[in-house]
Design an enzyme around this catalytic site. Structure first.
Site, PDB file in Angstrom:
ATOM      1  CB  CYS A  75      -0.915   0.044   1.211  1.00 23.92           C
ATOM      2  SG  CYS A  75      -2.019  -1.343   1.328  1.00 23.92           S
ATOM      3  CG  HIS A 139      -1.226   3.146   4.429  1.00 22.86           C
ATOM      4  ND1 HIS A 139      -1.397   1.851   4.052  1.00 22.86           N
ATOM      5  CD2 HIS A 139      -0.383   3.118   5.482  1.00 22.86           C
ATOM      6  CE1 HIS A 139      -0.705   1.050   4.836  1.00 22.86           C
ATOM      7  NE2 HIS A 139      -0.070   1.803   5.724  1.00 22.86           N
TER       8      HIS A 139
END
Ligand SMILES: *[C@@H]1O[C@H](CO)[C@@H](O)[C@H](O)[C@H]1NC(C)=O
Ligand SMILES: *[C@@H]1O[C@H](CO)[C@@H](O)[C@H](O)[C@H]1NC(C)=O
Length: 595
Positions: A75, A139
């Protein structure tokens, strides 16, 4: 003043010239990003048993990319690359060779973040006078201040507004997990009880034989038990035992990281998973409603928490699919795509909005729930998955561009493209200046993505154009190289993971993954493996023999390119390698006081 604000002001003059010449309002931009979605999980990519009518419809109205590549199979680095158009190794938002720290961000309060001098798509569009919003998962580091009073994260990277989850969903967010733990089978707890008993007995003896004053005894009891409590807390919740895989126990992980943030403040803690997808869609709908009639266009980045673990769905989506909780999650995400597209239609934005849908990486093959049932995605016939290096299943993802009247409907593009192409492509399609012109005050940096607007429009590229080369990193290192020569797409492996025989994965478990550790890898640097993905798309056959002219020519050229690359491009030391950079920092921990 925030850095991007400064660039913005400096850029207004340039942007004004550019937009004034084009009298029309530039198109809006909607980017929808799925998490861990396998390319084989969608109807329009050949899955016959899952129901993804809304994403399929998007593909039928736009261009479907069949060779669309993420810059990383994890990610944090993949998302950073998508937003900046640059390999994450170039700015160190990657892990190092050793396994000291996890190669993604784990905590809201960690220091590591996307460097502020990297220009994101949001920064660029902001400079072009777009209203920008992020709804959903970020993130890329929250940059929390002292005591977590402000965590501006996305607001420091060009987004005017943010509503969503600061890090990612974690399996542990399902909870609840016990706070009190006392496992006497473990030596750490045995030592703890042993020392506690010695301390208590000493205090009692001190009172009895040395006639300590009662006040001193009480003070000693308080101090020693306070100390023992802290020591117990460390044993139970911070990186000593097996359970604290991420440096913290599941309980602490959930306490510290399960939260929803609005702008720079926590508004929900822990996350109410049920209905989260619908709340995010509602937020995006409100944004669309609010800005539908504005003079300036908008950029909405809707970043789905789905289909990452833990699996959760709203009651009306439970058990609807043929593929268990994972399938329900895919179908719920598809429903959200439909709701966002409906909103565009309702507010009459459908034709003047560029829509892009993709996933940050392929399905997580190893992922299982507590009952041992698979809850990871399906990467079709491509081998491997999330958290690997060059393995195709981890980086070959779905990609759809839709822009009615400008891009063909129902077309397919088979040439290799990258998620990193997003920024240059969108600027091109919107007829905006390049990122360097839009944000002239930012340090000028090389882009790895390029505009694929011509390819999307169905134009073929000039034969004089040099072959396009893609590097596939695992953590900071290059594991494979791909080249599109027009007739061939060659892929050269320098490293490959050692999979379990008969599988293309590295084990079972929700925290399992190949993760590029040296001991789990075949080193092929002495004699790289070469495939032609046009002739052998799923790498089912033996690699091209090193004895052939073809091998010598292609591998020779690619090795030369790599040498040139390492000579001229210098990667900084990885941020996600230092334990301090990725650790939970209590003094930066944001907390919700009225949740
Ligand atoms: C940006 O939008 C504002 C408000 O609508 C407008 O006054 C300004 O001229 C716009 N700037 C550019 C560069 O288009
Ligand atoms: C469709 O996707 C589901 C969920 O990942 C998977 O289990 C199934 O094997 C896929 N089916 C096909 C035909 O690809």
């Amino acid at each position: 003043m925030l850095p991007w604000r400064a660039w913005f002001l400096a850029a207004v003059a340039t942007a004004a010239v550019a937009t004034a010449s084009a009298a029309r309002r530039p198109p809006n931009i909607l980017v929808m990003l799925a998490d861990d979605l396998g390319i084989g999980d969608l109807g329009c990519y050949g899955n016959t048993t899952i129901k993804t009518p809304n994403i399929d419809k998007l593909a039928s109205q736009g261009v479907k990319l069949t060779h669309h590549l993420a810059a990383a199979a994890l990610c944090t680095p993949s998302r950073a690359a998508m937003l900046t158009g640059r390999y994450p190794s170039r700015y160190g938002l990657v892990g190092d060779d050793d396994n000291k720290a996890a190669p993604v961000l784990l905590h809201v309060s960690s220091q590591a973040h996307l460097p502020l001098d990297e220009v994101t798509l949001a920064t660029a569009l902001s400079a072009a006078n777009y209203t920008t919003a992020l709804v959903g998962k970020w993130h890329l580091g929250m940059q929390c201040g002292f005591l977590g009073r402000s965590c501006p994260g996305p607001l420091n990277h060009g987004f005017d507004t943010f509503y969503g989850i600061p890090v990612t969903l974690f399996f542990e967010f399902r909870g609840p997990y016990p706070f009190w733990k006392f496992d006497l089978s473990q030596p750490a707890y045995q030592r703890l009880v042993g020392t506690w008993m010695v301390a208590m007995v000493s205090i009692v003896l001190g009172r009895k034989y040395l006639e300590w004053k009662i006040r001193s005894v009480i003070l000693l009891l308080l101090l020693s038990n306070g100390f023992f409590f802290l020591y117990w807390f460390k044993v139970a919740h911070i990186g000593i035992n097996e359970e604290c895989r991420w440096g913290v126990s599941p309980w602490l992980h959930r306490m510290a990281n399960s939260m929803v943030i609005r702008q720079d403040k926590v508004v929900e803690q822990p996350i109410r998973l049920d209905g989260l997808s619908q709340r995010l869609v509602k937020e995006s709908r409100e944004f669309l409603a609010q800005h539908a009639k504005d003079e300036q266009p908008f950029f909405l980045f809707h970043s789905f928490p789905h289909v990452h673990t833990p699996m959760f769905s709203a009651p009306h989506m439970k058990g609807v699919s043929k593929h268990g909780s994972y399938g329900d999650n895919v179908e719920e995400m598809d429903e959200s795509v439909g709701a966002l597209m409906d909103a565009l239609r309702e507010f009459d934005l459908e034709d003047n909005t560029i829509v892009y849908f993709t996933s940050d990486q392929g399905g997580h093959l190893e992922s299982v729930d507590f009952q041992g049932r698979r809850i990871g995605g399906h990467n079709g016939r491509f081998k491997g998955g999330k958290a690997m290096g060059g393995a195709e299943g981890g980086i070959r993802v779905a990609g759809i561009y839709r822009y009615p009247g400008h891009l063909p409907a129902g077309a397919t593009l088979d040439s290799p493209t990258s998620l990193m192409d997003l920024m240059p492509t969108v600027l091109d399609l919107a007829e905006l200046p390049s990122v360097h012109e839009l944000v002239p005050a930012a340090p000028r940096k090389d882009l790895d993505g390029e505009s694929i607007a011509d390819l999307l429009k169905g134009e073929s590229r000039s034969p004089a154009r040099p072959p396009r080369i893609f590097l596939h990193h695992c953590r900071k290192n290059i594991h494979a190289v791909r080249v599109d020569t027009g007739d061939h797409v060659y892929k050269m492996y320098l490293y490959k993971h050692k999979w379990f025989p008969g599988s293309t994965q590295c084990g079972w478990g929700h925290t399992e993954g190949c993760h590029c550790s040296k001991d789990k890898m075949h080193d092929l640097t002495k004699q790289p493996e070469l495939y032609d993905l046009v002739r052998d798309p799923y790498e089912d056959h033996d690699p091209i023999s090193p004895k052939t002219e073809e091998y010598k020519k292609v591998v020779g050229a690619l090795m030369q390119h790599l040498n040139e690359w390492t000579r001229t491009v210098h990667y900084p030391s990885p941020q996600l390698a230092s334990r301090l950079d990725v650790a939970l920092l209590p003094w930066r921990q944001p907390v919700c006081f009225n949740c």
